[in-house]
Design a protein around this motif. Structure first.
Motif, PDB file in Angstrom:
ATOM      1  N   PHE A  67       0.843  -1.193   0.000  1.00 21.61           N
ATOM      2  CA  PHE A  67       0.000   0.000   0.000  1.00 21.61           C
ATOM      3  C   PHE A  67       0.879   1.244   0.000  1.00 21.61           C
ATOM      4  O   PHE A  67       2.092   1.175   0.209  1.00 21.61           O
ATOM      5  CB  PHE A  67      -0.937   0.009   1.209  1.00 21.61           C
ATOM      6  CG  PHE A  67      -0.268   0.315   2.526  1.00 21.61           C
ATOM      7  CD1 PHE A  67      -0.477   1.524   3.174  1.00 21.61           C
ATOM      8  CD2 PHE A  67       0.584  -0.614   3.127  1.00 21.61           C
ATOM      9  CE1 PHE A  67       0.138   1.817   4.382  1.00 21.61           C
ATOM     10  CE2 PHE A  67       1.202  -0.334   4.338  1.00 21.61           C
ATOM     11  CZ  PHE A  67       0.979   0.887   4.974  1.00 21.61           C
ATOM     12  N   GLN A  68       0.249   2.386  -0.234  1.00 17.43           N
ATOM     13  CA  GLN A  68       0.941   3.667  -0.195  1.00 17.43           C
ATOM     14  C   GLN A  68       0.797   4.238   1.217  1.00 17.43           C
ATOM     15  O   GLN A  68      -0.278   4.616   1.635  1.00 17.43           O
ATOM     16  CB  GLN A  68       0.360   4.622  -1.229  1.00 17.43           C
ATOM     17  CG  GLN A  68       0.573   4.184  -2.671  1.00 17.43           C
ATOM     18  CD  GLN A  68       2.045   4.181  -3.061  1.00 17.43           C
ATOM     19  OE1 GLN A  68       2.781   5.129  -2.786  1.00 17.43           O
ATOM     20  NE2 GLN A  68       2.484   3.104  -3.699  1.00 17.43           N
ATOM     21  N   MET A  69       1.912   4.297   1.938  1.00 18.67           N
ATOM     22  CA  MET A  69       1.892   4.712   3.332  1.00 18.67           C
ATOM     23  C   MET A  69       2.214   6.197   3.471  1.00 18.67           C
ATOM     24  O   MET A  69       3.088   6.727   2.792  1.00 18.67           O
ATOM     25  CB  MET A  69       2.905   3.894   4.132  1.00 18.67           C
ATOM     26  CG  MET A  69       2.906   4.188   5.625  1.00 18.67           C
ATOM     27  SD  MET A  69       3.996   3.051   6.514  1.00 18.67           S
ATOM     28  CE  MET A  69       3.790   3.659   8.193  1.00 18.67           C
ATOM     29  N   GLY A  70       1.487   6.860   4.377  1.00 21.84           N
ATOM     30  CA  GLY A  70       1.746   8.260   4.645  1.00 21.84           C
ATOM     31  C   GLY A  70       0.657   9.153   4.082  1.00 21.84           C
ATOM     32  O   GLY A  70      -0.406   8.688   3.650  1.00 21.84           O
ATOM     33  N   SER A  71       0.918  10.445   4.089  1.00 21.95           N
ATOM     34  CA  SER A  71      -0.051  11.425   3.610  1.00 21.95           C
ATOM     35  C   SER A  71       0.677  12.568   2.914  1.00 21.95           C
ATOM     36  O   SER A  71       1.743  13.002   3.360  1.00 21.95           O
ATOM     37  CB  SER A  71      -0.870  11.985   4.776  1.00 21.95           C
ATOM     38  OG  SER A  71      -1.689  13.057   4.364  1.00 21.95           O
ATOM     39  N   ASP A  72       0.091  13.053   1.824  1.00 17.34           N
ATOM     40  CA  ASP A  72       0.690  14.197   1.135  1.00 17.34           C
ATOM     41  C   ASP A  72       0.012  15.512   1.494  1.00 17.34           C
ATOM     42  O   ASP A  72       0.280  16.547   0.898  1.00 17.34           O
ATOM     43  CB  ASP A  72       0.672  13.996  -0.380  1.00 17.34           C
ATOM     44  CG  ASP A  72      -0.727  13.751  -0.929  1.00 17.34           C
ATOM     45  OD1 ASP A  72      -1.706  13.914  -0.169  1.00 17.34           O
ATOM     46  OD2 ASP A  72      -0.847  13.400  -2.119  1.00 17.34           O
ATOM     47  N   GLU A  73      -0.876  15.487   2.513  1.00 19.22           N
ATOM     48  CA  GLU A  73      -1.531  16.721   2.939  1.00 19.22           C
ATOM     49  C   GLU A  73      -0.524  17.609   3.666  1.00 19.22           C
ATOM     50  O   GLU A  73       0.293  17.130   4.462  1.00 19.22           O
ATOM     51  CB  GLU A  73      -2.723  16.419   3.846  1.00 19.22           C
ATOM     52  CG  GLU A  73      -3.852  15.687   3.131  1.00 19.22           C
ATOM     53  CD  GLU A  73      -5.191  15.872   3.813  1.00 19.22           C
ATOM     54  OE1 GLU A  73      -5.341  16.847   4.576  1.00 19.22           O
ATOM     55  OE2 GLU A  73      -6.088  15.047   3.580  1.00 19.22           O
ATOM     56  N   PRO A  74      -0.571  18.925   3.414  1.00 18.89           N
ATOM     57  CA  PRO A  74       0.444  19.828   3.992  1.00 18.89           C
ATOM     58  C   PRO A  74       0.433  19.886   5.513  1.00 18.89           C
ATOM     59  O   PRO A  74       1.443  20.257   6.121  1.00 18.89           O
ATOM     60  CB  PRO A  74       0.070  21.189   3.381  1.00 18.89           C
ATOM     61  CG  PRO A  74      -1.361  21.062   2.966  1.00 18.89           C
ATOM     62  CD  PRO A  74      -1.539  19.627   2.564  1.00 18.89           C
ATOM     63  N   TYR A 221     -10.137  10.040   4.545  1.00 20.02           N
ATOM     64  CA  TYR A 221     -10.320   9.429   5.860  1.00 20.02           C
ATOM     65  C   TYR A 221     -10.201   7.920   5.709  1.00 20.02           C
ATOM     66  O   TYR A 221     -10.344   7.380   4.607  1.00 20.02           O
ATOM     67  CB  TYR A 221     -11.688   9.791   6.437  1.00 20.02           C
ATOM     68  CG  TYR A 221     -11.962  11.277   6.462  1.00 20.02           C
ATOM     69  CD1 TYR A 221     -11.423  12.095   7.437  1.00 20.02           C
ATOM     70  CD2 TYR A 221     -12.749  11.879   5.468  1.00 20.02           C
ATOM     71  CE1 TYR A 221     -11.658  13.463   7.453  1.00 20.02           C
ATOM     72  CE2 TYR A 221     -12.997  13.241   5.473  1.00 20.02           C
ATOM     73  CZ  TYR A 221     -12.443  14.036   6.459  1.00 20.02           C
ATOM     74  OH  TYR A 221     -12.670  15.386   6.466  1.00 20.02           O
ATOM     75  N   TYR A 222      -9.964   7.230   6.792  1.00 15.13           N
ATOM     76  CA  TYR A 222      -9.854   5.779   6.690  1.00 15.13           C
ATOM     77  C   TYR A 222     -11.156   5.149   6.214  1.00 15.13           C
ATOM     78  O   TYR A 222     -11.159   4.102   5.587  1.00 15.13           O
ATOM     79  CB  TYR A 222      -9.437   5.182   8.037  1.00 15.13           C
ATOM     80  CG  TYR A 222      -7.996   5.456   8.385  1.00 15.13           C
ATOM     81  CD1 TYR A 222      -6.966   4.972   7.596  1.00 15.13           C
ATOM     82  CD2 TYR A 222      -7.658   6.220   9.497  1.00 15.13           C
ATOM     83  CE1 TYR A 222      -5.644   5.231   7.897  1.00 15.13           C
ATOM     84  CE2 TYR A 222      -6.334   6.484   9.810  1.00 15.13           C
ATOM     85  CZ  TYR A 222      -5.332   5.989   9.012  1.00 15.13           C
ATOM     86  OH  TYR A 222      -4.012   6.252   9.307  1.00 15.13           O
ATOM     87  N   TRP A 223     -12.279   5.804   6.506  1.00 17.23           N
ATOM     88  CA  TRP A 223     -13.572   5.245   6.120  1.00 17.23           C
ATOM     89  C   TRP A 223     -14.029   5.689   4.737  1.00 17.23           C
ATOM     90  O   TRP A 223     -15.004   5.163   4.214  1.00 17.23           O
ATOM     91  CB  TRP A 223     -14.631   5.623   7.156  1.00 17.23           C
ATOM     92  CG  TRP A 223     -14.784   7.115   7.336  1.00 17.23           C
ATOM     93  CD1 TRP A 223     -15.484   7.978   6.546  1.00 17.23           C
ATOM     94  CD2 TRP A 223     -14.209   7.911   8.370  1.00 17.23           C
ATOM     95  NE1 TRP A 223     -15.388   9.260   7.014  1.00 17.23           N
ATOM     96  CE2 TRP A 223     -14.611   9.255   8.143  1.00 17.23           C
ATOM     97  CE3 TRP A 223     -13.402   7.634   9.478  1.00 17.23           C
ATOM     98  CZ2 TRP A 223     -14.223  10.304   8.978  1.00 17.23           C
ATOM     99  CZ3 TRP A 223     -13.017   8.700  10.298  1.00 17.23           C
ATOM    100  CH2 TRP A 223     -13.428  10.008  10.048  1.00 17.23           C
ATOM    101  N   ALA A 332      -6.521   9.782   7.215  1.00 14.46           N
ATOM    102  CA  ALA A 332      -5.707   8.672   6.737  1.00 14.46           C
ATOM    103  C   ALA A 332      -4.252   9.077   6.556  1.00 14.46           C
ATOM    104  O   ALA A 332      -3.954  10.129   5.975  1.00 14.46           O
ATOM    105  CB  ALA A 332      -6.271   8.150   5.421  1.00 14.46           C
ATOM    106  N   GLY A 333      -3.348   8.246   7.072  1.00 13.45           N
ATOM    107  CA  GLY A 333      -1.918   8.452   6.897  1.00 13.45           C
ATOM    108  C   GLY A 333      -1.256   9.353   7.906  1.00 13.45           C
ATOM    109  O   GLY A 333      -0.028   9.436   7.947  1.00 13.45           O
TER     110      GLY A 333
END
Length: 357
Positions: A67-74, A221-223, A332-333
């Motif tokens: 999976f793609q782990m992490g978040s690209d949100e600032p 979000y995770y959901w 998420a992330g």
């Protein structure tokens, strides 16, 4: 606004602030100093037998994958870069460890959590020994709007607060429903002790996020993609004006009983909101830059530039205190962190196994 905050109260800081309020930080001369009284924590008001629960936690098989782990949100600089991670399959508790289950552990081992143990004066220089009473951090709703720059305005160090009386000895504890609630006021050390006793372990951060995503990629979000899908709250988080007015639109002002909200696609409950969950990884904000592509175990040591001398472990999922005004780390992330001996009334855990006998 402090959207990206992930605040974990440190016990030393809370005890010191408690002393300031009581003593005004007045110092006595050597001639005036007296032998300090022995600090005594209030006795628990709840009997272990009232909450003990012999029922075994159902464990869910999480098939391994990439999976793609992490978040690209600032808002989440410590969750970058987003990177591909492969994890092996594991068995994971379908919900957080409950009071009833933790009570079984305590009955069997006579274990004392960190919040119940006597405090070492050497760890709290400047704090009078007679003020060093075991306890923990408890969320306290301010009477009016406050600045979000100082979390001490809504956290209090409560003497006698611990896993069995999470808001302290003077607060009412509903023993009838306690065994259905996630256990809180557990430090990393306390969570690890339970996991070992149960023949399990704490999840790595990568395992936790993979399981929380439930096979979904690129979701806010995770959901899913909406905070309130179908106009229904699907996680126990904070609604209203944080921290002085919780409207409780999701049905809860504090911790919710296990399975109060829908499970994810893997059959796991409360992987977001409700209570923060300990992971086994040390915390470093730069770890993702060199994280292994398969089964990353976390860094070899801890480093948080905000508190460089404090050892921290990763926490995940957010809690009932996470708000779109203050802490949005139920997204998420995103990542949380906590000092390893600290506990609070919004912090718990769940366990994993590599195989089930």
């Amino acid at each position: 606004m402090n959207f990206n905050k992930s605040y974990s109260p440190l016990k030393a800081g809370f005890i010191f602030c408690l002393v300031l309020s009581i003593t005004g930080c007045q110092k006595k001369s050597a001639n005036e100093a007296q032998e300090p009284e022995k600090a005594i924590a209030p006795k628990p008001s709840v009997n272990l037998n009232q909450v003990a629960d012999t029922a075994k936690t159902k464990m869910v098989w999480i098939k391994g994958g990439t999976f793609q782990m992490g978040s690209d949100e600032p808002e989440f600089p410590d969750a970058k870069p987003v990177h591909a991670v492969t994890v092996d399959g594991i068995w994971m508790d379908e919900h957080e460890v409950t009071y009833g289950q933790y009570a079984e552990f305590v009955k069997a081992t006579n274990y004392k959590t960190v919040a119940e143990r006597a405090l070492n004066p050497a760890d709290y220089p400047g704090v009078p020994a007679d003020k060093l009473v075991p306890g923990s951090a408890v969320f306290s709703t301010p009477a009016q709007k406050v600045s979000l720059d100082n979390p001490l305005q809504w956290w209090q160090y409560i003497p006698g607060a611990n896993w069995l009386q999470p808001q302290g000895p003077d607060a009412h504890t509903d023993t009838k429903n306690l065994k259905k609630l996630p256990v809180v006021q557990v430090s990393y050390e306390d969570a690890l002790a339970y996991a070992r006793w149960a023949g399990k372990r704490l999840p790595t951060e990568a395992e936790w996020e993979y399981a929380a995503r439930g096979g979904k990629e690129k979701q806010k979000y995770y959901w899913g993609s909406e905070l309130k899908p179908g106009n229904k709250w699907v996680a126990n988080i904070y609604q209203g004006n944080f921290p002085d007015k919780n409207t409780g639109e999701d049905g809860f002002l504090g911790v919710a009983p296990i399975k109060s909200f829908p499970a994810n696609a893997y059959g796991l409950y409360d992987m977001e909101g409700n209570v923060w969950e300990w992971c086994s990884d040390f915390y470093r904000p730069d770890y993702y830059r060199q994280s292994p592509a398969k089964n990353p175990p976390g860094p070899a040591d801890s480093y948080d530039p905000e508190e460089p001398n404090v050892v921290k472990r990763v926490q995940r999922g957010g809690s009932f205190l996470c708000s779109d005004q203050y802490c949005i780390r139920y997204k998420a992330g995103s990542r949380g962190k906590g000092e390893v001996t600290s506990s609070s009334d919004n912090l718990g855990f769940r366990c994993v196994r590599d195989k089930v006998n």
